[in-house]
Design an enzyme around this catalytic site. Structure first.
Site, mmCIF file in Angstrom:
data_model
loop_
_atom_site.group_PDB
_atom_site.id
_atom_site.type_symbol
_atom_site.label_atom_id
_atom_site.label_comp_id
_atom_site.label_asym_id
_atom_site.label_seq_id
_atom_site.Cartn_x
_atom_site.Cartn_y
_atom_site.Cartn_z
ATOM 1 N N ASP A 191 54.951 -0.664 35.234
ATOM 2 C CA ASP A 191 54.079 -1.905 35.769
ATOM 3 C C ASP A 191 53.261 -1.849 37.211
ATOM 4 O O ASP A 191 53.747 -1.900 38.413
ATOM 5 C CB ASP A 191 54.986 -3.075 34.955
ATOM 6 N N GLU A 247 50.600 1.575 35.126
ATOM 7 C CA GLU A 247 49.502 0.292 35.290
ATOM 8 C C GLU A 247 48.881 0.774 36.809
ATOM 9 O O GLU A 247 48.935 -0.307 36.959
ATOM 10 C CB GLU A 247 49.661 -0.811 34.623
#
Length: 433
Positions: free
Chosen positions: A175, A204
């Site tokens: 993330d 990400e």
């Protein structure tokens, strides 16, 4: 550490990834119930499941009734709302029995504001505000920013990731990977791959340095996604997407993989379903994610059954059980997964074929291209517009006999194409050379 021209795990080159929102996938909202969907997904052609964070969620500053998956209280535990560690182990075991991989969402930038580490670790594990409280990153008021100036934080993160690798996890979706030092990811990849050499890492983020030293296998294709939305809404024609395709060739190592998607948990909850964003273009855009060079196509929870819904992010909002059944959308994804699996030209990374355009008379609307690799050729004709067009172009050396990838029937590609194409229509032809 792997080199810039890294070798990915063997399964990753022709893989289809599924993002599983356990909270919303089933009426029960548990890992045990989610495990019951694995055979359905496997039968559709999914190779790997990315689980959104499964950890206990903080209560301090909690948003909604259940809070954000990304406000993590304990990195080495399972959210009791989803089940137990034993349920997680059973989920991974069933996935592996089916030949599927499991990726775990990893949130390295921050924790919950009442995370175990806030009480158990020294104060300098967190960045602090003027009052000495853990700093809030961005406007994520239910989270606390970790302090990566402290090398002990690096060790704590890597030890926590290793906990899950030892339980059978095949990789991580990382993330907001760009918010922590790239040197941390270098070290994490190096140490974790000692335990699991074929670990798969998806960032990400889209920064070039993510691939330095072969750290990450894949990054997000955000720019392509936004261009697909813009084309679907007719905010632009095809040209910016074509320009991006060519510019992207020099942006990353040849082996770097890009995640391709029409939806994910952020897009769905904050911008709406792919049907609401893309309208009649949603189908052809999903097809494009399977054809894009260096692409790893993603299917998000609900897309496998064509569920047109914007999920609540902080509350329970499950897919109704009666709507979760095979339909034409499921069958289309199954055909696309088979197309990618059976055609070496469509492999991800350095093993797939580059796009060679066939020039045509309607290049503001019509993408006509060829990809070749491994003794295999795929021809794609894509009318990326809401207009009926008359396609007129020569195919040169690519003329010949093919198979229609969507029907399985023989199909010829003449030396001169002159035909009508309906709005948002497409043809995909395959041939072994």
């Amino acid at each position: 550490m792997k080199s810039d021209t890294m070798q990915h795990p063997a399964w990753a080159y022709d893989a289809v990834l599924y993002e599983m929102n356990v909270r919303q996938l089933t009426p029960e909202g548990t890992l045990k119930a989610a495990a019951g969907k694995l055979e359905f997904l496997h039968g559709m052609g999914v190779d790997a499941v990315w689980l959104m964070p499964i950890h206990p969620i903080g209560e301090a500053g909690r948003k909604g009734a259940l809070g954000s998956y990304y406000s993590i209280r304990d990195y080495c535990a399972v959210n009791p709302e989803l089940g137990t560690l034993r349920d997680f182990d059973a989920f991974v075991r069933k996935a592996h029995e089916l030949g599927m991989k499991v990726l775990l969402d990893w949130v390295a930038n921050h924790t919950a504001r009442d995370a175990r580490w806030i009480d158990e670790k020294p104060a300098d594990w967190y960045e602090r505000d003027a009052d000495g409280a853990p700093a809030v990153p961005w406007d994520w008021t239910d989270t606390a920013k970790l302090n990566y100036a402290n090398p002990d934080v690096w060790s704590g993160q890597i030890d926590s990731m290793r906990f899950w690798v030892e339980r059978g996890v095949d990789g991580f979706r990382c993330d907001m990977a760009m918010l922590v030092p790239i040197e941390f990811w270098h070290r994490a990849a190096r140490e974790l791959r000692r335990a699991k050499p074929d670990l798969f890492l998806l960032a990400e983020a889209a920064e070039r340095n993510l691939f330095d030293g072969g750290t990450f296998d894949a990054c997000y294709g955000w720019e392509v996604h936004h261009l697909m939305n813009d084309i679907a809404r007719q905010q632009c024609r095809l040209h910016p997407l074509r320009d991006w395709l060519y510019a992207d060739r020099d942006r990353y190592p040849r082996s770097a993989v890009r995640l391709m998607f029409t939806s994910n948990h952020d897009e769905n909850s904050w911008s709406g379903s792919e049907q609401s964003r893309m309208g009649a273009a949603a189908e052809i855009m999903s097809v494009l994610t399977f054809l894009w060079p260096q692409g790893l196509p993603l299917i998000y929870t609900g897309q496998e059954v064509g569920y047109d819904h914007r999920f609540e992010f902080f509350d329970r909002d499950p897919i109704p059980a009666g709507l979760y059944r095979e339909n034409e959308t499921t069958r289309r994804y199954r055909r696309l997964a088979a197309l990618k699996r059976e055609n070496p030209a469509l492999r991800s990374g350095e093993r797939g074929g580059e796009v060679i355009e066939i020039r045509n008379n309607a290049e503001d609307c019509l993408f006509s291209w060829v990809r070749e690799a491994g003794g295999n050729r795929v021809v794609a004709l894509l009318n990326l517009s809401p207009y009926a067009i008359f396609a007129d172009f020569d195919t040169g050396i690519y003329a010949g006999e093919y198979t229609d990838a969507l029907t399985g029937e023989p199909a010829g590609l003449p030396s001169h194409v002159a035909c009508d194409m309906a709005p948002w229509s497409y043809r995909i032809l395959t041939r072994n050379l």
